[in-house]
Design an enzyme around this catalytic site. Structure first.
Site, PDB file in Angstrom:
ATOM      1  CG  HIS A  75      57.982 136.900 137.670  1.00  0.00           C
ATOM      2  ND1 HIS A  75      58.826 136.310 136.763  1.00  0.00           N
ATOM      3  CD2 HIS A  75      58.790 137.492 138.591  1.00  0.00           C
ATOM      4  CE1 HIS A  75      60.083 136.531 137.126  1.00  0.00           C
ATOM      5  NE2 HIS A  75      60.089 137.255 138.227  1.00  0.00           N
ATOM      6  CD  GLU A  76      57.729 140.054 141.156  1.00  0.00           C
ATOM      7  OE1 GLU A  76      58.363 139.572 142.106  1.00  0.00           O
ATOM      8  OE2 GLU A  76      58.282 140.499 140.120  1.00  0.00           O
TER       9      GLU A  76
ATOM     10  CG  HIS B  94      62.073 130.000 146.055  1.00  0.00           C
ATOM     11  ND1 HIS B  94      63.082 130.555 145.308  1.00  0.00           N
ATOM     12  CD2 HIS B  94      62.594 128.850 146.552  1.00  0.00           C
ATOM     13  CE1 HIS B  94      64.147 129.766 145.349  1.00  0.00           C
ATOM     14  NE2 HIS B  94      63.876 128.728 146.099  1.00  0.00           N
TER      15      HIS B  94
ATOM     16  CG  HIS C 289      60.346 135.787 142.926  1.00  0.00           C
ATOM     17  ND1 HIS C 289      61.501 135.075 142.719  1.00  0.00           N
ATOM     18  CD2 HIS C 289      60.287 136.699 141.920  1.00  0.00           C
ATOM     19  CE1 HIS C 289      62.114 135.538 141.621  1.00  0.00           C
ATOM     20  NE2 HIS C 289      61.392 136.509 141.122  1.00  0.00           N
TER      21      HIS C 289
HETATM   22 ZN   LIG Z   1      61.754 137.681 139.367  1.00  0.00          ZN
END
Ligand SMILES: [Zn+2]
Length: 675
Positions: free
Chosen positions: A464-465, A471, A468
């Protein structure tokens, strides 16, 4: 002596020279940087030349360059490696920074220049990205009240300042109620509780000086208590106390605060020219309107409720088989659901853990990024703020892309949870600036010489991290204010939640989920149980969440209710809330909505993102390959590289050819066909 924060950083890729920075350097550096920012703002506002995009908007984009550099280093430290001095600095900086932000947004000469440009926007010959930055800058000023004057400006300022007091009071009341209640457990009261719950209850008892184990209202204790305690009477007592937080009467009661908050939010929205607070709030989101949010939530509600009702029948039978009569109650759900989970998907964490090694899971996250986007990762030496911190240089076809920093282990000085931040973001103003991206987690640190092992949840968090981080790292824009993760709140979790899907790709687990001692891949049966457990009891979870999101929306979409509790009851009645499930967060303790306005009429956004990530991953499934190169390229070109340079809904349509639908989410949660 020169302050190392204020010099040019002669380090690899311009990383902060943490080995030279002392805590005492931060406060003077922030003062110097704030003064520089103020001088820059004054120079823009008082410029004798007619406003141009460059002398106003571009100049604003770079006004806080030094401040950003100093705070980038500071907040990395303050979050991940705090101490008393750094906590004190945080308290010292917060009012200084918010005073500066208010000065900028209330600077009428500055706003006049921005407005002039906005009014001339058709004739300025701007690029698409410049038009977007101008629109966002202008909108930011308008939304903070720059167009108001006289009594209206005063009323807005009063409403905002009262709202911030109410938000703080709401949170403090909630914490007070959580702290003051506990339930002592005698020797007969421990039946059914596993060792880890008893250990937590003992530790809580020590903290409360209760002379024995206690249940408190901390989620990490009460939830397992409700799952495991055989004592129905105690489960009821604890559950009711948990549900009464903020509604116990007296000084810590939050109900009047909630009503006043909703009224003031309505006032604030109306002063700014909006019908109601939901319209104001959703204007900057991908969803755009209350109707779009309601539509999405109701599409999920019906199948979720149907699934929960089917589950409730099974759980009711289990209750009756235990000799109890009457309906299943809210304090029964977790208990019988846990018993049923054990039958259906028994998963022994101890059996699973050796297969999920931290280093192998980092490799897996990197490997997926290599296959999808051609990124390569090489370990990097350089100054870090803690010996556990690891760094990599990220390249593509030999060209530098970013520095990626991983800080994975829990320690006392780190705040809880996991997050991604950038000490430096990508921009092209003042050169080709590439990002420094940090992932911080709280995984248990192993004994010396042993491999670090993760739970499945931990591994998901890591992916998940890292989503990010991608991105930020793949960002390809000119202006800092729209770089990387600077996107709508209901869009920002798309890259991160989407990336979690690659952890579940069978070939990824087959390659990287190998036993720490034997190197053997995870057996299929264990893999199936692990994935099955992850989507168990989704009817319940979806119902308690969606009900909260619908109440939040109803509070803000229309005239402010004089009695929020009555409004809450009315919404629950309308949607036919199942008897044995209550809202995940009832109004008197709904901190997302009332302790500040971050998630007010925004609680839906968790589900909005989940709808999108499921739908977006479906694009790879439709292409028949989780690493389909064309789909990956399109994902990067539309979503991952664009930051906030284009409206989120347009980015999504560019990627997917249409707006997201709920089908993939319902399938992923096991709710498809339940309606
Ligand atoms: Zn998040």
């Amino acid at each position: 002596m020169t302050n190392p924060l204020l010099t040019t950083w002669d380090t690899p890729f311009g990383l902060p020279p943490f080995d030279q920075i002392a805590d005492a350097d931060f406060a003077p550096a922030v003062d110097v940087a704030l003064q520089q920012s103020r001088d820059n703002i004054a120079a823009i506002a008082q410029n004798a030349d007619v406003p141009t995009f460059d002398n106003t908007i571009t100049a604003l984009e770079t006004a806080d360059e030094l401040l950003g550099r100093v705070l980038g280093a500071f907040y990395a430290l303050a979050g991940a490696d705090s101490n008393a001095a750094r906590e004190e600095l945080q308290r010292e900086f917060a009012p200084k920074l918010s005073a500066y932000a208010s000065e900028v947004s209330e600077n009428t000469a500055l706003f006049a220049r921005v407005k002039t440009l906005w009014d001339q926007r058709e004739t300025l010959d701007l690029t698409d990205e410049q038009q977007r930055v101008l629109m966002l800058t202008h909108r930011g000023f308008v939304r903070s009240g720059a167009q108001l004057s006289g009594d209206d400006a005063t009323a807005l300022r009063d409403a905002k300042s009262r709202l911030s007091v109410l938000g703080t009071d709401f949170m403090q009341n909630l914490l007070a109620d959580e702290r003051s209640w506990f339930l002592p457990l005698g020797p007969d009261d421990l039946t059914g509780l596993p060792d880890f719950v008893i250990a937590t209850a003992n530790a809580a008892g020590v903290e409360k000086a209760a002379g024995g184990p206690v249940v408190t209202l901390s989620r990490s204790l009460i939830v397992p208590f409700l799952q495991f305690s055989d004592r129905r009477d105690l489960r009821e007592k604890a559950y009711e106390a948990w549900g009464a937080r903020g509604a116990n009467g007296g000084e810590t009661d939050n109900r009047a605060l909630a009503a006043e908050t909703l009224k003031l939010r309505e006032t604030r929205a109306k002063l700014l020219g909006y019908d109601n607070f939901a319209n104001f709030k959703l204007e900057t989101e991908m969803a755009g309107t209350p109707a779009a949010v309601n539509d999405l939530l109701m599409q999920v509600w019906a199948p979720a409720k149907a699934a929960a009702e089917a589950d409730a029948k099974v759980l009711t039978q289990m209750l009756h088989a235990d000799g109890f009569e009457g309906p299943l109650e809210p304090w029964d759900w977790r208990y019988y659901a846990e018993k049923r989970r054990k039958e259906l998907h028994d998963l022994d964490e101890a059996e699973l853990k050796p297969y999920l090694q931290l280093d192998r899971m980092i490799e897996a996250a990197f490997s997926c990024a290599t296959r999808l986007f051609g990124l390569e990762f090489a370990p990097l030496e350089g100054p870090t703020y803690h010996p556990d911190v690891r760094m990599w240089e990220v390249t593509r076809n030999g060209a530098h892309v970013a520095v990626f920093i991983g800080d994975y282990f829990a320690r006392g000085a780190k705040r809880s949870g996991a997050w991604c931040s950038a000490m430096r973001v990508q921009t092209r103003i003042g050169g080709d600036i590439r990002p420094h991206v940090v992932n911080v987690c709280n995984f248990a640190k192993p004994e010396e010489g042993k491999p670090a092992l993760l739970s499945y949840d931990d591994a998901r968090t890591l992916f998940h991290e890292f989503g990010h981080a991608l991105h930020q790292m793949l960002s390809d824009v000119t202006y800092e204010s729209i770089s990387g993760t600077s996107v709508a709140r209901d869009f920002v979790e798309l890259p991160s939640q989407l990336y979690e899907h690659w952890l579940e790709v069978p070939e990824v687990l087959a390659e990287f989920a190998t036993h720490a001692d034997t190197g053997v891949p995870m057996p299929q049966d264990l893999l199936d149980r692990m994935l099955g457990a992850a989507t168990y009891d989704m009817g319940f979870q979806t119902v308690e969440y969606v009900a909260s999101a619908l109440v939040d929306l109803a509070f803000h979409n229309g005239p402010a209710p004089a009695d929020p509790m009555q409004k809450q009851a009315q919404v629950l009645e309308q949607i036919g809330m199942p008897h044995a499930i209550r809202m995940r967060h009832a109004t008197p303790h709904f901190a997302h909505v009332f302790a500040g306005d971050g998630y007010s009429s925004g609680y839906y956004s968790y589900m909005w993102s989940e709808v999108m990530d499921a739908d977006a991953f479906d694009a790879f499934e439709e292409a028949g390959d989780p690493f389909d190169p064309d789909t990956a390229k399109r994902l990067e070109e539309t979503v991952l590289s664009s930051g906030g340079s284009v409206d989120a809904a347009d980015l999504y349509v560019a990627f997917r050819g249409r707006l997201p639908g709920v089908d993939a989410l319902l399938k992923g949660r096991g709710l498809a066909g339940s309606a």
